[in-house]
Design a protein around this motif. Structure first.
Motif, short mmCIF file in Angstrom:
data_model
loop_
_atom_site.label_atom_id
_atom_site.label_comp_id
_atom_site.label_asym_id
_atom_site.label_seq_id
_atom_site.Cartn_x
_atom_site.Cartn_y
_atom_site.Cartn_z
N VAL A 1 0.80 -1.24 0.00
CA VAL A 1 0.00 0.00 0.00
C VAL A 1 0.82 1.28 0.00
O VAL A 1 0.26 2.37 -0.10
N GLY A 2 2.14 1.16 0.14
CA GLY A 2 2.94 2.38 0.26
C GLY A 2 2.54 3.14 1.51
O GLY A 2 2.58 2.60 2.61
N THR A 3 2.10 4.37 1.34
CA THR A 3 1.63 5.17 2.48
C THR A 3 0.13 5.39 2.43
O THR A 3 -0.40 6.27 3.11
N ARG A 4 -0.59 4.59 1.64
CA ARG A 4 -2.05 4.74 1.52
C ARG A 4 -2.74 4.09 2.73
O ARG A 4 -3.44 3.10 2.62
N ILE A 5 -2.53 4.70 3.88
CA ILE A 5 -3.14 4.29 5.15
C ILE A 5 -3.78 5.55 5.72
O ILE A 5 -3.08 6.48 6.10
N PHE A 6 -5.11 5.56 5.74
CA PHE A 6 -5.86 6.79 6.00
C PHE A 6 -6.66 6.73 7.30
O PHE A 6 -7.31 5.72 7.57
N PRO A 7 -6.68 7.82 8.07
CA PRO A 7 -7.54 7.87 9.26
C PRO A 7 -8.98 8.20 8.87
O PRO A 7 -9.23 9.12 8.09
N GLY A 8 -9.91 7.39 9.36
CA GLY A 8 -11.33 7.70 9.20
C GLY A 8 -11.95 7.34 7.87
O GLY A 8 -12.86 6.54 7.80
N ILE A 9 -11.46 7.94 6.80
CA ILE A 9 -12.03 7.70 5.47
C ILE A 9 -10.93 7.94 4.44
O ILE A 9 -10.08 8.81 4.61
N ALA A 10 -10.98 7.16 3.39
CA ALA A 10 -10.00 7.34 2.31
C ALA A 10 -10.51 8.41 1.34
O ALA A 10 -11.72 8.54 1.14
N PRO A 11 -9.60 9.16 0.74
CA PRO A 11 -10.04 10.09 -0.30
C PRO A 11 -10.77 9.33 -1.41
O PRO A 11 -10.46 8.17 -1.68
N GLN A 12 -11.73 9.96 -2.04
CA GLN A 12 -12.54 9.29 -3.05
C GLN A 12 -11.69 8.73 -4.18
O GLN A 12 -12.00 7.68 -4.74
N ASP A 13 -10.59 9.40 -4.51
CA ASP A 13 -9.75 8.95 -5.62
C ASP A 13 -8.55 8.12 -5.17
O ASP A 13 -7.62 7.89 -5.94
N ALA A 14 -8.57 7.63 -3.93
CA ALA A 14 -7.44 6.84 -3.42
C ALA A 14 -7.30 5.54 -4.19
O ALA A 14 -8.27 4.81 -4.39
N ALA A 15 -6.08 5.26 -4.61
CA ALA A 15 -5.80 4.02 -5.32
C ALA A 15 -5.95 2.83 -4.37
O ALA A 15 -5.79 2.95 -3.16
N LEU A 16 -6.28 1.70 -4.96
CA LEU A 16 -6.34 0.45 -4.20
C LEU A 16 -5.09 -0.36 -4.51
O LEU A 16 -4.55 -0.26 -5.59
N PRO A 17 -4.62 -1.14 -3.56
CA PRO A 17 -5.16 -1.36 -2.23
C PRO A 17 -4.83 -0.21 -1.28
O PRO A 17 -3.88 0.55 -1.50
N HIS A 18 -5.62 -0.11 -0.21
CA HIS A 18 -5.33 0.83 0.86
C HIS A 18 -5.96 0.35 2.17
O HIS A 18 -6.70 -0.63 2.19
N ILE A 19 -5.63 1.08 3.24
CA ILE A 19 -6.10 0.75 4.58
C ILE A 19 -6.72 2.01 5.18
O ILE A 19 -6.20 3.11 5.03
N ILE A 20 -7.84 1.82 5.88
CA ILE A 20 -8.49 2.89 6.63
C ILE A 20 -8.50 2.44 8.09
O ILE A 20 -8.72 1.27 8.38
N TYR A 21 -8.28 3.37 9.00
CA TYR A 21 -8.30 3.00 10.43
C TYR A 21 -9.01 4.07 11.25
O TYR A 21 -9.08 5.23 10.86
N GLN A 22 -9.57 3.63 12.39
CA GLN A 22 -10.18 4.57 13.32
C GLN A 22 -10.43 3.90 14.66
O GLN A 22 -10.56 2.68 14.75
N ARG A 23 -10.47 4.73 15.68
CA ARG A 23 -10.82 4.25 17.02
C ARG A 23 -12.34 4.14 17.06
O ARG A 23 -13.05 5.07 16.69
N ILE A 24 -12.83 3.00 17.55
CA ILE A 24 -14.27 2.78 17.57
C ILE A 24 -14.86 2.69 18.97
O ILE A 24 -16.07 2.78 19.13
N ALA A 25 -14.01 2.48 19.98
CA ALA A 25 -14.54 2.36 21.34
C ALA A 25 -13.39 2.45 22.33
O ALA A 25 -12.23 2.29 21.97
N GLY A 26 -13.76 2.71 23.58
CA GLY A 26 -12.77 2.63 24.64
C GLY A 26 -12.55 3.92 25.38
O GLY A 26 -13.00 4.98 24.96
N GLY A 27 -11.87 3.77 26.49
CA GLY A 27 -11.56 4.92 27.33
C GLY A 27 -10.82 4.46 28.56
O GLY A 27 -10.45 3.28 28.68
N PRO A 28 -10.60 5.36 29.49
CA PRO A 28 -9.87 5.00 30.71
C PRO A 28 -10.64 3.96 31.53
O PRO A 28 -11.87 3.97 31.56
N LEU A 29 -9.90 3.08 32.16
CA LEU A 29 -10.51 2.14 33.09
C LEU A 29 -10.98 2.93 34.30
O LEU A 29 -10.40 3.95 34.67
#
Length: 133
Positions: A21-49
């Motif tokens: 993927v090179g550097t095609r690793i995106f927070p939240g959402i990928a740009p509409q024209d992002a080449a494939l393959p790529h990775i999207i990441y985000q925090r979905i849950a959690g917090g302090p104990l």
């Protein structure tokens, strides 16, 4: 530095993931024209104990990493490479210090490209549980 930045760095500096993927690793959402393959990441849950005296400095958070590619074989290869880096990853010298990263769940899907074409995108979603302070 944020935990997700450290996780992204771990992926972009891995030879196998970077080769895919090179550097095609995106927070939240990928740009509409992002080449494939790529990775999207985000925090979905959690917090302090929580303790009886209030929140602790230890955090348990879940992050999702979404691998996307034009072929099923390609997305499975990418997902395996991401898993090889993140499942069991730690960064105890970082700030915050990550003591544990474990794959909790993984699923597959197929979706249409966002450019209104009939082309399909193969997707593997991985959820990781992180402990850090």
């Amino acid at each position: 530095m944020a935990v997700e930045v450290d996780m992204r760095t771990a992926l972009t500096t891995d030879v196998t993931v970077a080769g895919l993927v090179g550097t095609r690793i995106f927070p939240g959402i990928a740009p509409q024209d992002a080449a494939l393959p790529h990775i999207i990441y985000q925090r979905i849950a959690g917090g302090p104990l929580q303790a009886s005296g209030g929140p602790m400095s230890t955090i348990n958070a879940n992050y999702v990493f979404i691998c996307r590619d034009t072929t099923y074989a390609g997305v499975k290869t990418l997902a395996a490479a991401v898993r090889a880096v993140l499942d069991g990853w730690d960064n105890t010298s970082g700030t915050p210090a990550v003591s544990s990263c474990r794959l909790e769940d993984e699923g597959e899907d197929t979706e249409y490209r966002s450019d209104d074409s009939e082309d399909l995108v193969h997707v593997v979603t991985q959820e990781y549980s992180l402990w850090y302070a």
